[in-house]
Structures are given as structure tokens and as C-alpha cells.
Scaffold this motif. Structure first.
Motif, PDB file in Angstrom:
ATOM      1  N   LYS A 172      -1.050   1.693  -5.805  1.00 19.15           N
ATOM      2  CA  LYS A 172      -2.449   1.257  -5.802  1.00 19.15           C
ATOM      3  C   LYS A 172      -3.151   1.864  -4.604  1.00 19.15           C
ATOM      4  N   SER A 173      -4.465   1.980  -4.706  1.00 19.38           N
ATOM      5  CA  SER A 173      -5.233   2.486  -3.573  1.00 19.38           C
ATOM      6  C   SER A 173      -5.373   1.390  -2.516  1.00 19.38           C
ATOM      7  N   SER A 213       0.821  -1.211   0.000  1.00 14.13           N
ATOM      8  CA  SER A 213       0.000   0.000   0.000  1.00 14.13           C
ATOM      9  C   SER A 213       0.857   1.264   0.000  1.00 14.13           C
TER      10      SER A 213
END
Length: 83
Positions: free
Chosen positions: A33-34, A28
Motif C-alpha cells: 500500500k502507499s 508501509s
């Protein structure tokens, strides 16, 4: 009439290894990426992953001291006054 009762199967609470948690927290922070996407890809609730991220940050802050002593050179007040 027939009474039909449908019960949901009991789902045990899942447990995750520290390595799995660390891998997702690192992903993360570095993948771009979210958090929601990473959670969905790994069949997790987004709030659970956010909690792991916050716990990781707290552990990182707790490991470093808040006060770091430094050594300064001794003052040369007496020598400077006599010369």
C-alpha cells in the motif's frame, strides 16, 4: 445586533504508542500500500507517517557498526621465501 462567537473546540495533541508506530512502519514496508493510503486509513497526516519511517531507518542504520573487523590469516612471507 447579536454578537455570536463561534470557537473551535481545543483538540489535544495525540500521542501514539511505539507499538502503533512500528506496526504502521512495517505495514508501509511490506503491504504494497502507499504511505498516503496507510496514513489516511489510520487518520494520520502522511508527513507524520513519513517521519516515523525515516526515524525507523535512522535507528536501523545506527544500530549496526560502520566498521566490522575481520580476521585475516597471518602472512606467510618468511616461510614462502625459505622454501
Amino acid at each position: 445586533m447579536n454578537n455570536v462567537s463561534v470557537t473551535r473546540p481545543y483538540r489535544k495533541r495525540r500521542q501514539y504508542t511505539p507499538e502503533f508506530k512500528a506496526r504502521l512502519v512495517a505495514e508501509s514496508q511490506h503491504s504494497g500500500k502507499s504511505v498516503s493510503r496507510i496514513a489516511l486509513d489510520n487518520d494520520l497526516n502522511t508527513n507524520l507517517l513519513r517521519r516515523w519511517i525515516n526515524e525507523s531507518k535512522e535507528m536501523d542504520q545506527g544500530s549496526s557498526p560502520a566498521f566490522v573487523p575481520i580476521r585475516l590469516p597471518a602472512t606467510v612471507g618468511h616461510a614462502a621465501q625459505s622454501s
